[in-house]
Write a protein that holds these residues in place. Structure first.
Motif, PDB file in Angstrom:
ATOM      1  N   ALA A   1      22.033  -0.765 -41.515  1.00 21.80           N
ATOM      2  CA  ALA A   1      21.439   0.367 -40.808  1.00 21.80           C
ATOM      3  C   ALA A   1      19.951   0.108 -40.620  1.00 21.80           C
ATOM      4  N   ARG A   2      19.510   0.084 -39.365  1.00 22.36           N
ATOM      5  CA  ARG A   2      18.092  -0.041 -39.028  1.00 22.36           C
ATOM      6  C   ARG A   2      17.689   1.290 -38.398  1.00 22.36           C
ATOM      7  N   LEU A   3      16.780   2.004 -39.065  1.00 23.32           N
ATOM      8  CA  LEU A   3      16.530   3.391 -38.704  1.00 23.32           C
ATOM      9  C   LEU A   3      15.076   3.657 -38.350  1.00 23.32           C
ATOM     10  N   ASP A   4      14.905   4.497 -37.335  1.00 21.14           N
ATOM     11  CA  ASP A   4      13.637   5.169 -37.098  1.00 21.14           C
ATOM     12  C   ASP A   4      13.714   6.528 -37.792  1.00 21.14           C
ATOM     13  N   ASN A   5      12.916   7.487 -37.378  1.00 14.93           N
ATOM     14  CA  ASN A   5      12.882   8.780 -38.065  1.00 14.93           C
ATOM     15  C   ASN A   5      14.283   9.395 -38.135  1.00 14.93           C
ATOM     16  N   THR A   6      14.746   9.611 -39.379  1.00 14.73           N
ATOM     17  CA  THR A   6      16.118  10.090 -39.584  1.00 14.73           C
ATOM     18  C   THR A   6      16.151  11.014 -40.787  1.00 14.73           C
TER      19      THR A   6
ATOM     20  N   ASN B   1      12.212   1.226 -40.060  1.00 10.05           N
ATOM     21  CA  ASN B   1      11.294   0.605 -39.112  1.00 10.05           C
ATOM     22  C   ASN B   1       9.842   1.028 -39.356  1.00 10.05           C
ATOM     23  N   PRO B   2       8.877   0.284 -38.835  1.00 10.09           N
ATOM     24  CA  PRO B   2       7.469   0.653 -39.025  1.00 10.09           C
ATOM     25  C   PRO B   2       7.178   2.075 -38.541  1.00 10.09           C
ATOM     26  N   ASP B   3       6.360   2.776 -39.347  1.00 11.45           N
ATOM     27  CA  ASP B   3       5.896   4.136 -39.011  1.00 11.45           C
ATOM     28  C   ASP B   3       7.021   5.156 -38.983  1.00 11.45           C
ATOM     29  N   ALA B   4       8.158   4.843 -39.579  1.00  9.87           N
ATOM     30  CA  ALA B   4       9.297   5.761 -39.569  1.00  9.87           C
ATOM     31  C   ALA B   4       9.448   6.432 -40.929  1.00  9.87           C
ATOM     32  N   LEU B   5      10.035   7.628 -40.926  1.00 14.07           N
ATOM     33  CA  LEU B   5      10.315   8.382 -42.143  1.00 14.07           C
ATOM     34  C   LEU B   5      11.811   8.667 -42.208  1.00 14.07           C
ATOM     35  N   VAL B   6      12.424   8.263 -43.311  1.00 12.96           N
ATOM     36  CA  VAL B   6      13.818   8.600 -43.586  1.00 12.96           C
ATOM     37  C   VAL B   6      13.827   9.620 -44.719  1.00 12.96           C
ATOM     38  N   GLU B   7      14.408  10.791 -44.449  1.00 13.63           N
ATOM     39  CA  GLU B   7      14.459  11.875 -45.421  1.00 13.63           C
ATOM     40  C   GLU B   7      15.906  12.121 -45.836  1.00 13.63           C
ATOM     41  N   VAL B   8      16.110  12.236 -47.136  1.00 17.30           N
ATOM     42  CA  VAL B   8      17.427  12.550 -47.690  1.00 17.30           C
ATOM     43  C   VAL B   8      17.332  13.879 -48.423  1.00 17.30           C
ATOM     44  N   GLU B   9      18.033  14.877 -47.932  1.00 18.44           N
ATOM     45  CA  GLU B   9      17.989  16.205 -48.552  1.00 18.44           C
ATOM     46  C   GLU B   9      19.006  16.266 -49.695  1.00 18.44           C
ATOM     47  N   GLY B  10      18.795  15.450 -50.675  1.00 17.40           N
ATOM     48  CA  GLY B  10      19.656  15.295 -51.832  1.00 17.40           C
ATOM     49  C   GLY B  10      19.238  14.014 -52.522  1.00 17.40           C
ATOM     50  N   SER B  11      20.184  13.365 -53.194  1.00 12.63           N
ATOM     51  CA  SER B  11      19.867  12.133 -53.899  1.00 12.63           C
ATOM     52  C   SER B  11      20.163  10.925 -53.021  1.00 12.63           C
TER      53      SER B  11
ATOM     54  N   ALA C   1      29.931  -1.656 -40.307  1.00 16.49           N
ATOM     55  CA  ALA C   1      29.344  -1.488 -38.983  1.00 16.49           C
ATOM     56  C   ALA C   1      27.861  -1.828 -39.040  1.00 16.49           C
ATOM     57  N   GLU C   2      27.243  -1.849 -37.862  1.00 18.80           N
ATOM     58  CA  GLU C   2      25.796  -2.043 -37.767  1.00 18.80           C
ATOM     59  C   GLU C   2      25.243  -0.988 -36.826  1.00 18.80           C
ATOM     60  N   ILE C   3      24.208  -0.276 -37.270  1.00 15.29           N
ATOM     61  CA  ILE C   3      23.617   0.759 -36.434  1.00 15.29           C
ATOM     62  C   ILE C   3      22.117   0.534 -36.322  1.00 15.29           C
ATOM     63  N   ASP C   4      21.595   0.813 -35.130  1.00 13.78           N
ATOM     64  CA  ASP C   4      20.163   0.692 -34.855  1.00 13.78           C
ATOM     65  C   ASP C   4      19.781   1.939 -34.067  1.00 13.78           C
ATOM     66  N   VAL C   5      19.418   3.012 -34.809  1.00 13.94           N
ATOM     67  CA  VAL C   5      19.311   4.343 -34.209  1.00 13.94           C
ATOM     68  C   VAL C   5      18.293   5.180 -34.983  1.00 13.94           C
ATOM     69  N   ASP C   6      18.228   6.482 -34.620  1.00 13.70           N
ATOM     70  CA  ASP C   6      17.596   7.504 -35.444  1.00 13.70           C
ATOM     71  C   ASP C   6      18.416   8.775 -35.272  1.00 13.70           C
ATOM     72  N   ASP C   7      17.946   9.888 -35.897  1.00 14.33           N
ATOM     73  CA  ASP C   7      18.791  11.087 -35.851  1.00 14.33           C
ATOM     74  C   ASP C   7      18.724  11.796 -34.508  1.00 14.33           C
ATOM     75  N   ASP C   8      17.838  11.366 -33.627  1.00 12.00           N
ATOM     76  CA  ASP C   8      17.841  11.904 -32.273  1.00 12.00           C
ATOM     77  C   ASP C   8      18.783  11.090 -31.385  1.00 12.00           C
ATOM     78  N   SER C   9      18.767   9.776 -31.543  1.00 11.80           N
ATOM     79  CA  SER C   9      19.600   8.926 -30.700  1.00 11.80           C
ATOM     80  C   SER C   9      21.044   8.836 -31.198  1.00 11.80           C
ATOM     81  N   PHE C  10      21.292   9.219 -32.446  1.00 11.21           N
ATOM     82  CA  PHE C  10      22.642   9.194 -33.025  1.00 11.21           C
ATOM     83  C   PHE C  10      22.777  10.426 -33.913  1.00 11.21           C
ATOM     84  N   PRO C  11      22.874  11.621 -33.300  1.00 13.87           N
ATOM     85  CA  PRO C  11      22.776  12.858 -34.084  1.00 13.87           C
ATOM     86  C   PRO C  11      23.844  12.995 -35.163  1.00 13.87           C
ATOM     87  N   ASN C  12      25.022  12.391 -34.986  1.00 16.93           N
ATOM     88  CA  ASN C  12      26.066  12.489 -36.012  1.00 16.93           C
ATOM     89  C   ASN C  12      25.658  11.844 -37.324  1.00 16.93           C
ATOM     90  N   ILE C  13      24.605  11.008 -37.314  1.00 12.30           N
ATOM     91  CA  ILE C  13      24.229  10.315 -38.545  1.00 12.30           C
ATOM     92  C   ILE C  13      23.703  11.271 -39.606  1.00 12.30           C
TER      93      ILE C  13
END
Length: 389
Positions: A332-337, A354-364, A309-321
């Motif tokens: 996957a093209r992500l803003d703050n997620t 994306n520019p100025d975005a933070l992707v956080e992974v609470e694990g590895s 698939a292809e997704i262009d979202v963040d965790d607010d616009s696609f909360p299931n992510i």
């Protein structure tokens, strides 16, 4: 030819109430003259090939109000409606119009089938209704205007401009290769194939009662609800489906839904209750995009894997992510997620932050099998542990 040349010309039942019958195998014509003609046919019509109904001239309207049958031929309205001054043919009333064979609507003018207000006109379509009226408006009022209780399971071939008006009950298959406008609440009881453009210029509900909508063109909605009623229905998107409305708008998609094309939403929260391609936590296929506060939500469903698939979202616009643990052969093209567990990129996957975005992974976080991760300027990816291999 039968020429209706007097401004008050009408065909009336006999004085004893016998309805009579108008049989047309030639031409019924309202000509273009200096007068505005609005004749009425108050007896049933029976038309067959090569019969023609033709209205010429500005502001001329020919109304049929007692039902009848069409076993072929054409209905022609020859003057485009620019300022409320076009030509019209109208099939109105509470008696049934039966369509067998192939009947074609032609011209730049207006043809109306069904009362504009009040009770629905019965339309039995067992043959083919082919629309070739080439002009219309996205706000309605021009083209072939359809409002009635349509039954019979026949075929509507739209090769022009078709308006499905409020309260329509559509019990015939529709194949669109040009432009369809959907106004107001509707009930769809048979399948629709959209190969070109279908547009909903206002927010309203469409009820699926046994229908499947197959989109291989462009389907533009506002915050329209696609709801199940009666026999239910399905929506299959292999084209581009776009929701766009004011901020805070919500659309509910209750029918079985599959997206192998592009689903995009602008400012609308789209709640998809039965995504049939989400199986055992794996979402397979499709392009999913949300912009300007739009959201895509799978209420109450778990999403663990995004596959092909292809997704262009963040965790607010696609909360299931936030639940996703694997992105497999996907982009996957992500803003703050924020991901709430380990995250693995596998296969030919790509992750673009994306520019100025933070992707956080609470694990590895792991990027395996040739997958790629790209960070735009001023962006970051944070995880408890990072494994690249």
């Amino acid at each position: 030819d039968l020429l209706l040349r007097s401004p008050s010309a009408s065909l009336l039942p006999a004085v004893d109430g016998t309805p009579g019958l108008l049989i047309n195998e030639g031409v019924i014509r309202v000509p273009d003259t200096e007068f505005d003609f609005n004749p009425q046919v108050q007896i049933p019509i029976e038309q067959s090939t090569p019969g023609r109904i033709v209205v010429d001239g500005q502001e001329n309207t020919l109304r049929f109000i007692r039902g009848g049958s069409f076993d072929g031929g054409t209905i022609e309205s020859t003057v485009q409606d620019l300022n409320g001054d076009g030509s019209r043919v109208e099939l109105l009333g509470l008696e049934t119009y039966n369509f067998a064979g192939t009947t074609t609507t032609i011209g730049p003018g207006i043809v109306r089938m069904g009362n504009a207000f009040g009770s629905l006109t019965p339309i039995s379509l067992t043959g083919t209704l082919r629309n070739q009226i080439e002009t219309g408006s996205l706000q309605g009022g021009e083209g072939l205007l359809l409002r009635g209780d349509v039954s019979g399971g026949g075929l509507i071939e739209n090769q022009g401009f078709l308006v499905l008006e409020p309260n329509l009950r559509l019990g015939a298959r529709l194949v669109n290769t040009d432009q369809v406008v959907v106004l107001g609440q509707q009930i769809w009881k048979d399948d629709i194939i959209n190969q070109a453009n279908t547009n909903h210029p206002n927010a309203s509900a469409v009820e699926f009662d046994g229908a499947t909508f197959n989109n291989v063109g462009d389907h533009d909605l506002q915050s329209n609800d696609l709801l199940e009623s009666g026999a239910g229905g399905a929506y299959a998107n292999n084209g581009v489906m776009t929701f766009e409305d004011v901020p805070g708008s919500v659309s509910t998609v209750d029918v079985d839904f599959v997206n192998f094309g592009v689903l995009q939403t602008v400012r609308v929260e789209v709640r998809i209750n039965a995504p049939t391609q989400l199986v055992n936590g794996t979402l397979t296929g499709g392009v999913w995009r949300a912009f300007e506060g739009g959201k895509i939500v799978f209420p109450g469903l778990t999403l663990d894997v995004i596959d092909n698939a292809e997704i262009d979202v963040d965790d607010d616009s696609f909360p299931n992510i936030q639940e996703v643990k694997e992105i497999r052969d996907s982009g996957a093209r992500l803003d703050n997620t924020r991901f709430l567990d380990d995250l693995a990129l596998t296969g030919a996957s790509s992750l673009d932050v994306n520019p100025d975005a933070l992707v956080e992974v609470e694990g590895s976080f792991s990027s395996m099998d040739g997958s790629t991760t790209s960070l735009a300027p001023n962006s970051a990816l944070e995880a408890d542990e990072v494994n690249i291999g």
